[in-house]
Design a protein around this motif. Structure first.
Motif, PDB file in Angstrom:
ATOM      1  N   UNK A 152      40.818  35.594  21.683  1.00  0.00           N
ATOM      2  CA  UNK A 152      39.662  36.382  22.472  1.00  0.00           C
ATOM      3  C   UNK A 152      40.263  36.632  23.948  1.00  0.00           C
ATOM      4  N   UNK A 153      40.768  35.684  24.735  1.00  0.00           N
ATOM      5  CA  UNK A 153      41.292  35.595  26.079  1.00  0.00           C
ATOM      6  C   UNK A 153      42.723  35.748  26.210  1.00  0.00           C
ATOM      7  N   UNK A 154      43.616  35.174  25.089  1.00  0.00           N
ATOM      8  CA  UNK A 154      44.866  35.175  25.061  1.00  0.00           C
ATOM      9  C   UNK A 154      45.472  35.698  23.904  1.00  0.00           C
ATOM     10  N   UNK A 155      45.095  36.955  23.392  1.00  0.00           N
ATOM     11  CA  UNK A 155      45.711  37.422  22.097  1.00  0.00           C
ATOM     12  C   UNK A 155      46.945  37.223  21.830  1.00  0.00           C
ATOM     13  N   UNK A 156      48.056  37.272  22.814  1.00  0.00           N
ATOM     14  CA  UNK A 156      49.373  37.032  22.731  1.00  0.00           C
ATOM     15  C   UNK A 156      49.658  35.611  22.127  1.00  0.00           C
ATOM     16  N   UNK A 157      48.690  34.707  22.307  1.00  0.00           N
ATOM     17  CA  UNK A 157      49.041  33.268  22.032  1.00  0.00           C
ATOM     18  C   UNK A 157      49.460  32.984  20.762  1.00  0.00           C
ATOM     19  N   UNK A 158      50.614  32.571  20.474  1.00  0.00           N
ATOM     20  CA  UNK A 158      51.008  31.836  19.106  1.00  0.00           C
ATOM     21  C   UNK A 158      51.530  30.593  19.346  1.00  0.00           C
ATOM     22  N   UNK A 159      51.251  29.786  18.040  1.00  0.00           N
ATOM     23  CA  UNK A 159      51.405  28.465  17.983  1.00  0.00           C
ATOM     24  C   UNK A 159      53.271  28.258  17.372  1.00  0.00           C
ATOM     25  N   UNK A 160      53.452  27.069  17.905  1.00  0.00           N
ATOM     26  CA  UNK A 160      54.826  26.819  17.471  1.00  0.00           C
ATOM     27  C   UNK A 160      54.703  24.900  17.366  1.00  0.00           C
ATOM     28  N   UNK A 161      55.930  24.519  17.031  1.00  0.00           N
ATOM     29  CA  UNK A 161      56.193  23.077  17.101  1.00  0.00           C
ATOM     30  C   UNK A 161      55.710  22.083  18.370  1.00  0.00           C
ATOM     31  N   UNK A 162      55.540  22.888  19.518  1.00  0.00           N
ATOM     32  CA  UNK A 162      55.295  22.432  20.686  1.00  0.00           C
ATOM     33  C   UNK A 162      53.670  22.049  20.676  1.00  0.00           C
TER      34      UNK A 162
END
Length: 230
Positions: free
Chosen positions: A71-81
């Motif tokens: 909702x606040x960080x739509x560009x956020x994507x997960x990775x191995x970190x």
């Protein structure tokens, strides 16, 4: 001294760059003050910097948590970190029995992670659910282990605690263990919701003599640069 930026520019500036490495910070909020969003911003900032993040959520599913983050960080994507752990999955009506079952032991699982893994940023959202379902001494012991962990690894942990939802003796014990205490307040004034953050203590850092007013926006926490001295 290494510091970890929170992602909230005004706060980071007043803290000399962020939260000192080796700090366990207790984020004490009144319901609705937005502590969860601050932890989102802290995690996103870490990912931007290529740091490893462990996010533990105790009262909702991973899917719901990620929906809230976006909702606040739509560009956020997960990775191995980025590691996200939820203690809510196929939950039964008897939450206590579920949490204490041998197949799903949150405290034991957290302890195992702390003993075997290293992360730059650790977030527990929130501690209240564990306190409700575990013996208080077990939860306090875990909090002490987390304190030792961040000091050994020179990392930072942020733990949410909802104000007034646990016994004052437990809350005061947690406060005494924590390296930092940030209090989040919410009030209605003149038909407006106002939120404020106050740094009560933060070891190895000059504590600001200010109350920081902030808003929850579509891009997360926005803190006013104009502050009121207390």
């Amino acid at each position: 001294m290494k510091k970890f930026a929170t992602g909230i520019t005004v706060l980071d500036s007043c803290l000399g760059g962020g939260i000192p490495a080796g700090s366990l910070v207790l984020l004490i909020e009144k319901p609705g003050a937005g502590a969860e969003i601050i932890t989102f911003q802290f995690a996103v900032e870490g990912m931007k910097r290529g740091e490893s993040v462990l996010y533990i959520v105790t009262d909702e599913t991973s899917e719901n948590l990620m929906d809230h983050v976006k909702v606040y960080f739509p560009e956020f994507t997960t990775n191995e970190k980025f590691t996200l752990i939820s203690f809510i999955s196929n939950i039964t009506n008897d939450a206590r029995a579920f949490l204490r079952s041998s197949k799903h032991d949150p405290l034991g699982y957290i302890r195992k992670i702390l003993a075997t893994s290293k992360y730059d940023r650790i977030i527990i959202n929130n501690l209240n659910n564990l306190i409700r379902n575990y013996d208080e001494e077990e939860v306090i012991s875990l909090f002490e282990e987390l304190s030792r962990k961040v000091k050994n690894d020179e990392s930072v942990a942020i733990v949410i605690l909802v104000e007034g939802a646990v016994d004052s003796r437990i809350e005061n014990t947690l406060k005494s263990i924590a390296d930092g205490i940030f209090e989040l307040d919410i009030q209605e004034r003149e038909n407006e919701i106002q939120r404020r953050l106050k740094v009560i203590k933060l070891r190895r850092c000059m504590v600001p003599k200010n109350v920081f007013r902030y808003d929850i926006t579509e891009k997360g926490i926005r803190m006013e640069s104009l502050m009121r001295v207390i």
